[in-house]
Design an enzyme around this catalytic site. Structure first.
Site, mmCIF file in Angstrom:
data_model
loop_
_atom_site.group_PDB
_atom_site.id
_atom_site.type_symbol
_atom_site.label_atom_id
_atom_site.label_comp_id
_atom_site.label_asym_id
_atom_site.label_seq_id
_atom_site.Cartn_x
_atom_site.Cartn_y
_atom_site.Cartn_z
ATOM 1 N N ALA A 158 0.833 -1.203 0.000
ATOM 2 C CA ALA A 158 0.000 0.000 0.000
ATOM 3 C C ALA A 158 0.867 1.252 0.000
ATOM 4 C CB ALA A 158 -0.928 -0.001 1.213
ATOM 5 N N TYR A 159 1.865 1.286 0.850
ATOM 6 C CA TYR A 159 2.767 2.438 0.934
ATOM 7 C C TYR A 159 3.544 2.595 -0.366
ATOM 8 C CZ TYR A 159 6.289 5.583 2.937
ATOM 9 O OH TYR A 159 7.117 6.648 3.210
#
Length: 252
Positions: A158-159
């Site tokens: 996600a990051y």
């Protein structure tokens, strides 16, 4: 009689100096970590710096903002202009790394939160503050990306995805603003020694250090030095770029 100079004073005396007197800057996530180092660096060379943070402290020119709540950004922009009358520099540093989990184990709600803070939050910050920057004959915007956005860090999907989006957003915005005096760039650090690492597992941090040819974490003051150059009068033809700060780890 001679007086010994502490090592940190010697280090600081050798750093380049910039003239930010008369310039107004804003730093999101400026209350701690890299953001605090950036605030102190710009202030040291004369800038009037506003700190935009979800948890501001009691120092002057602090504004409470949540990048996932556009109304707080609108209020901050209005207050900043009412009191300082201009904005020359914006460093968007606020972010959230999230847990270190395999993609298939990542909770959907947490995934959306990481994207919302890091990518959509960058859109919202730019949407509210770019109109202030382009009023100046010359201005600078730095979005904080990450080496994760270039490499795709395992267990940080996600990051990594959000920061890759930040880099693309920065390139797009830079082209839109190319005919103005605004220069828009991103900075992609490797792992920096801040409280953000506490959101990650010890094993994940150890792996990141192991990838560094220098064998160490970066320091917040090293980030601040790079940012100071990126928002200085020395940075004029550079726009739409993502600059690495990786201790030799970056490969492209």
């Amino acid at each position: 009689m001679t007086t010994s100079i502490p090592d940190d004073a010697i280090y600081e005396s050798r750093l380049p100096r910039y003239d930010f007197h008369g310039k107004v800057a804003a730093v999101t996530g400026g209350s701690r970590g890299m953001g605090r180092a950036i605030v102190e660096r710009l202030s040291r060379d004369g800038a009037t710096v506003w700190v935009l943070d979800i948890a501001p402290d009691d120092t002057p020119r602090q504004l409470a903002v949540d990048v996932t709540r556009p109304e707080t950004l609108a209020r901050a922009a209005e207050t900043l202009i009412a009191e300082s009358e201009r904005l020359d520099i914006l460093v968007h540093n606020a972010g959230l790394s999230g847990p270190t989990l395999a993609l298939v184990d990542y909770p959907p709600g947490t995934w959306r939160q990481i994207i919302d803070v890091n990518l959509t939050g960058t859109y919202e910050v730019c949407r509210h503050f770019v109109p202030l920057l382009v009023h100046q004959p010359r201005s600078w915007l730095v979005n904080m990306a990450s080496l994760a956005g270039k490499e795709g860090t395992p267990s940080a999907s996600a990051y990594s995805a959000a920061k890759a989006g930040v880099m693309a957003l920065t390139k797009s915005l830079a082209k839109e603003c190319a005919a103005t005096g605004l220069r828009v760039n991103a900075l992609a650090p490797a792992a920096i020694d801040t409280e953000l690492l506490k959101q990650m597992s010890r094993e994940h941090v150890k792996t990141m250090i192991g990838k560094s040819p220098q064998g160490r974490l970066g320091r917040p003051d090293e980030v601040a030095e790079m940012v100071a150059w990126m928002v200085s009068d020395a940075c004029t033809f550079q726009s739409g770029a993502t600059f690495d700060l990786s201790g030799g780890r970056a490969t492209y």
